[in-house]
Design a protein around this motif. Sequence first.
Motif, short mmCIF file in Angstrom:
data_model
loop_
_atom_site.label_atom_id
_atom_site.label_comp_id
_atom_site.label_asym_id
_atom_site.label_seq_id
_atom_site.Cartn_x
_atom_site.Cartn_y
_atom_site.Cartn_z
N TYR A 6 0.85 -1.19 0.00
CA TYR A 6 0.00 0.00 0.00
C TYR A 6 0.88 1.23 0.00
O TYR A 6 1.83 1.34 0.79
CB TYR A 6 -0.93 0.04 1.21
N ALA A 7 0.58 2.18 -0.90
CA ALA A 7 1.34 3.43 -1.00
C ALA A 7 0.37 4.59 -1.16
O ALA A 7 -0.68 4.46 -1.80
CB ALA A 7 2.31 3.38 -2.17
N ARG A 8 0.72 5.72 -0.56
CA ARG A 8 -0.14 6.91 -0.64
C ARG A 8 0.73 8.16 -0.56
O ARG A 8 1.77 8.16 0.09
CB ARG A 8 -1.14 6.93 0.53
N TYR A 9 0.28 9.21 -1.26
CA TYR A 9 0.92 10.51 -1.04
C TYR A 9 -0.16 11.58 -0.96
O TYR A 9 -1.24 11.45 -1.52
CB TYR A 9 1.92 10.83 -2.15
N SER A 10 0.15 12.64 -0.21
CA SER A 10 -0.77 13.77 -0.07
C SER A 10 -0.37 14.85 -1.06
O SER A 10 0.81 15.18 -1.20
CB SER A 10 -0.71 14.34 1.36
N SER A 11 -1.35 15.44 -1.71
CA SER A 11 -1.06 16.42 -2.75
C SER A 11 -0.33 17.64 -2.21
O SER A 11 0.43 18.29 -2.92
CB SER A 11 -2.36 16.87 -3.42
N ALA A 16 3.59 12.81 -7.36
CA ALA A 16 3.22 11.49 -7.86
C ALA A 16 4.37 10.49 -7.81
O ALA A 16 4.16 9.28 -7.64
CB ALA A 16 2.70 11.62 -9.29
N SER A 17 5.60 10.96 -7.97
CA SER A 17 6.75 10.04 -7.94
C SER A 17 6.92 9.39 -6.58
O SER A 17 7.59 8.36 -6.44
CB SER A 17 8.03 10.79 -8.33
N SER A 18 6.29 9.98 -5.54
CA SER A 18 6.40 9.42 -4.19
C SER A 18 5.84 8.02 -4.13
O SER A 18 6.38 7.15 -3.43
CB SER A 18 5.69 10.33 -3.18
N THR A 42 -3.01 1.77 -4.12
CA THR A 42 -2.47 3.14 -4.01
C THR A 42 -3.59 4.16 -3.90
O THR A 42 -4.71 3.95 -4.39
CB THR A 42 -1.60 3.49 -5.23
N ASP A 43 -3.27 5.28 -3.25
CA ASP A 43 -4.14 6.46 -3.20
C ASP A 43 -3.28 7.66 -3.52
O ASP A 43 -2.36 8.00 -2.76
CB ASP A 43 -4.79 6.62 -1.82
N ALA A 44 -3.55 8.30 -4.64
CA ALA A 44 -2.74 9.42 -5.09
C ALA A 44 -3.41 10.74 -4.75
O ALA A 44 -4.61 10.92 -4.98
CB ALA A 44 -2.50 9.34 -6.61
N ARG A 76 1.19 5.96 6.32
CA ARG A 76 0.68 5.83 4.95
C ARG A 76 -0.72 5.24 4.96
O ARG A 76 -1.55 5.60 4.12
CB ARG A 76 1.60 4.94 4.10
N LEU A 77 -0.99 4.35 5.91
CA LEU A 77 -2.32 3.75 6.02
C LEU A 77 -3.32 4.77 6.53
O LEU A 77 -4.42 4.91 6.00
CB LEU A 77 -2.29 2.54 6.95
N SER A 78 -2.97 5.49 7.58
CA SER A 78 -3.84 6.53 8.11
C SER A 78 -3.09 7.36 9.14
O SER A 78 -2.21 6.85 9.83
CB SER A 78 -5.09 5.93 8.76
#
Length: 524
Positions: A6-11, A16-18, A42-44, A76-78
């Motif tokens: 699971y991967a996520r980044y905050s705008s 996006a490369s994160s 993923t959540d972008a 990253r999960l929450s």
Amino acid sequence: MRAVIYARYSSDLQNASSIEDQIRVCEEYAANKGYDIVNHFTDAAISGVSLNRPGIQMLLQSAATFDVVLCEAMDRLSRDQADIALVHKTLNFQNVKIVTLDDGEVSAMHIGLKGTMSALFIQQLSDKTRRGLRGKVENSKSAGGIVYGYDVVKAFDGAGNPIKGEREINQVEANIVVRIFEDYVNLDKSPKAIASELNKEGIPSPTNKEWAASTINGNRRRGTGILNNELYIGRLIWNKLKYIKHPVTGKRQSRINPESEWIIKDVPELRILTDELWQAVKDKQKALDAKSDSYTPKRRATYLLSDLIKCSSCGGGVSLVNSTQYGCSRSRNKGTCDNRKTIRKTIIESAVLNAIKSELLNDEIVQIVVNEYNKHISELANSHRQNADQNKAEVVKLETEKNNLIDAIKKGAPPEIINSELISISERLEKAKLKLVKPKLATIKGYGIADKFKDYLSALDADSLEGEAKLAARSLIEKLELKPSGEADLYLNPWALIKKRPAINSESLPLVAGAGFEPTTFGL
């Protein structure tokens, strides 16, 4: 061991490369541990303060298909304490482990400590951001956002660093602001009319789309909308609103702060309007508010003819001047009308009901009721036949969706997340099933309905009318005028009873209004 990443980044913090970077380091870790990667979630550009994210939802719903969730760090999960605990609880129920590159296998202790630290991080970040914004406002600078009528000034200090928060008047847009205020006050145009004219002229709105009435009118209490922005009179107001994310949906909701917490600064260089024009708009808005409040809420009439009688001399209302007599209110209370005639309440009520009966209890009117009823029944039957196939398909579709959600819960998906959608689909399904039931519709032959219609009218009595029956009788009266001669002109609306009376044969009759009657004049 089957694993998912699971991967996520905050705008606002990363790019996006994160996500690619997170997946790469997680795959290297998995290779060293001998994990078999079976999927990526993923959540972008989505914040971690809510579980209302498609990637994390798909992960939780498919938890029975893997053994390990691998991510760079637990936040990253929450970042929310309650949410990370729910994720851990849900995955633990499916015997799925959470493994992070920072901490290895996550235990209940990690959840408690890291969850608290993430929550504190969010709060501290919010506090620091607000302190920075307040510092700008205290220096009469913009705290952010674009306001119609102004341009953001791009400037730099001696060291080449950007100076943020500077604004200057955009004269073209400022002229539109002045025009909106003048049209609203001087020409008495509504926000809807003003927006329509601006759109016809091709003038861009603040969002470079079409103007809407709400863009102009906004919300007076919250200070939103063109007509309520005090920056146009050189007053910069900050911290009027605060925004809180809903704990379930994650959507922001605004709330008004106490006025003592507002930060107000004078910025005369940004004034666009005169105080006189601004105050004229506020006075008009106040008058409209008072007028609106005077009509709501409406009280239910106390007597059969309450508020229905008008004075033919002055046009004012006729009310009970004592416990038994109706008279002109203006004549009684203000002395501005010469109509001093009073009429006993029981007499005028009886006369009105007798007039209603004599006008409506005739074969022509009854036959119209029967014909229109039969027409309406035929239309309902045809509509049901035409929509039968569509309604059946809708039922099948909703039943499938409902069963899929139930299966997901059985497989371990968290009920807290699915429950609201399941309730919504169940309600839609019940409504769709009702449409499949063939209504018992039968046209009227003979005078069964006519007799009931006549019986209803014949039973009208002022002393026994209550509730909906009283409302139905009142709806028949279009106008009732009291004359100084002691006579009253009664204008009836015969179709109102068909629309609002108690149902005949358990079917309501919403008919198109037809011609009315000539006024009935009777002496009292």
